[in-house]
Scaffold this motif. Sequence first.
Motif, short mmCIF file in Angstrom:
data_model
loop_
_atom_site.label_atom_id
_atom_site.label_comp_id
_atom_site.label_asym_id
_atom_site.label_seq_id
_atom_site.Cartn_x
_atom_site.Cartn_y
_atom_site.Cartn_z
N ASP A 200 13.12 40.28 -26.05
CA ASP A 200 12.54 41.63 -26.02
C ASP A 200 11.85 41.93 -24.69
O ASP A 200 11.44 43.07 -24.45
CB ASP A 200 11.58 41.85 -27.19
CG ASP A 200 10.32 40.99 -27.12
OD1 ASP A 200 10.09 40.33 -26.09
OD2 ASP A 200 9.56 40.97 -28.11
N GLY A 201 11.71 40.92 -23.83
CA GLY A 201 11.08 41.13 -22.53
C GLY A 201 9.59 40.89 -22.50
O GLY A 201 8.97 41.01 -21.44
N LYS A 202 9.01 40.54 -23.65
CA LYS A 202 7.56 40.28 -23.72
C LYS A 202 7.34 38.96 -24.45
O LYS A 202 7.63 38.87 -25.64
CB LYS A 202 6.83 41.41 -24.45
CG LYS A 202 6.76 42.72 -23.68
CD LYS A 202 6.13 43.80 -24.54
CE LYS A 202 4.70 43.47 -24.91
NZ LYS A 202 3.73 44.26 -24.17
N ASP A 203 6.85 37.97 -23.74
CA ASP A 203 6.60 36.68 -24.36
C ASP A 203 5.18 36.64 -24.91
O ASP A 203 4.21 36.72 -24.15
CB ASP A 203 6.78 35.56 -23.33
CG ASP A 203 6.72 34.18 -23.96
OD1 ASP A 203 7.22 34.01 -25.09
OD2 ASP A 203 6.16 33.26 -23.33
N GLY A 204 5.08 36.53 -26.24
CA GLY A 204 3.75 36.57 -26.85
C GLY A 204 3.07 37.88 -26.52
O GLY A 204 3.66 38.96 -26.63
N GLY A 205 1.82 37.80 -26.08
CA GLY A 205 1.08 39.02 -25.73
C GLY A 205 1.13 39.33 -24.25
O GLY A 205 0.35 40.17 -23.76
N THR A 206 2.06 38.71 -23.49
CA THR A 206 2.14 38.95 -22.05
C THR A 206 3.10 40.08 -21.74
O THR A 206 3.79 40.60 -22.62
CB THR A 206 2.61 37.68 -21.32
OG1 THR A 206 4.01 37.48 -21.57
CG2 THR A 206 1.84 36.45 -21.79
N ASP A 207 3.19 40.43 -20.45
CA ASP A 207 4.14 41.46 -20.03
C ASP A 207 5.32 40.84 -19.28
O ASP A 207 6.00 41.53 -18.52
CB ASP A 207 3.45 42.52 -19.17
CG ASP A 207 2.89 41.94 -17.87
OD1 ASP A 207 2.93 40.70 -17.70
OD2 ASP A 207 2.41 42.73 -17.03
#
Length: 446
Positions: free
Chosen positions: A379-386
């Motif tokens: 989705d392009g977002k690992d965990g809560g990162t950008d």
Amino acid sequence: MNVTLDADAPTERHETAFACLRAGIEAAHPERVLESTVRVDDGRLHVADAAYDLARFDRVVVGGGGKAAAGVAAALERVLGDRIDAGAVVTYDPGDGERIDHLPGDHPVPSERGVESTRRVVSLLREATDRTLVLAVVTGGASALLPAPADGVSLVDLQRTTEGLLDSGAEIAEINAVRKHLSTLKGGGLARAAAPATVVSLVFSDVVGNDLGVVASGPTVPDETTYADALAVVDRYGLSVPGSVRERLERGSAGDLAETPKPGDPVFDRVDTHVLADGFTALDAARAEADAHGYDPCVLSSRVRGEAREAAKSHVAVGEEVLATGNPVEPPAVVLSGGETTVTVRGDGVGGPNLEYALSAAVELAGETRAVLASVDTDGKDGGTDVAGAVVDGTTLEERESRAAAREALARNDALPLLDECDCVIRTGPTGTNVNDLRVLVIDRT
């Protein structure tokens, strides 16, 4: 659609890894998926192997949410056009729809705007009759993006509980067992809201094994978990949840509250579910891309789970076996895996499962000049990162001091700053899809 990876590719191995990542993500994009799985022909809507006579319905309505919801909605508009009478989907990267409203929400923790957007979806569904065809968009991330707190549970209480669950290291099935019993839309709630309509659920799965009760917390399928199961998760991980949450779970366990709809409930009599894309969709495309680049591809598993840093060691170990013995494939080879690993948060750093996976792999690969590993969330977002994830090789942590720093960063759950400093981070921006993690290990003979 074309995926752009913002990361350096200094070697052919890096280029191959990135080509595999791009191919996997693009193959799972709604535009590509619906092109081959959904069509209208002679007044009938075809979804995978099923067909629905549009003349039987007075209205066609689209509702749902998740990280891939905007893309699914746009693709449905291209297929059905003005046959769609109304629609609303909730996503974290909304676009502009002509007949389907794209509404904002937040992930991984639900928000007030997500609650308001979800109210609009529910209101639309509750207008449905037995002459309505509801196309339910169910994609990964909808558990947070489609929040509908149950009576007595405030949004703040739901947010605190969600944060605790995400930090606990619990598996997604356990997390969603709790969320389903704190919501009116999850665990079959969307199907109940839309009854007696005909509901055709279009699923993009981000769950290992495609457990439909877990994908997006199962809004259109029977819930086989109970209040007692949810309470057991809270206790198993020693979570300190708000009083309203514990009270609801305890009352439900005691039989004082109605359960979520179970198998055999009549609300599911007119519900069909179709999994249109999942983790293997991405893996299969990545495998074909590796072959096109002259590498012998091997899919290790689409179901890898457990602690991210430990799973990475196993992936690297397979690569070492390839180099040492030619098993399970001879180099040059690409060893692929998918699934959903977790992180038990013990520190206060910045990272996610794919970042921890990559950093742990970098420690194991140190000094190995023949391998490159890339790990991303599709989705392009690992965990809560950008960021989507990272790419590492044997030069990432060549120095002993660097390896020590990496272990310290992992202990603090602070993988992102160190990987960013090493120019290893992969940024894609929102990709428009979500079929979980994709990992690529490229191995050469020399």
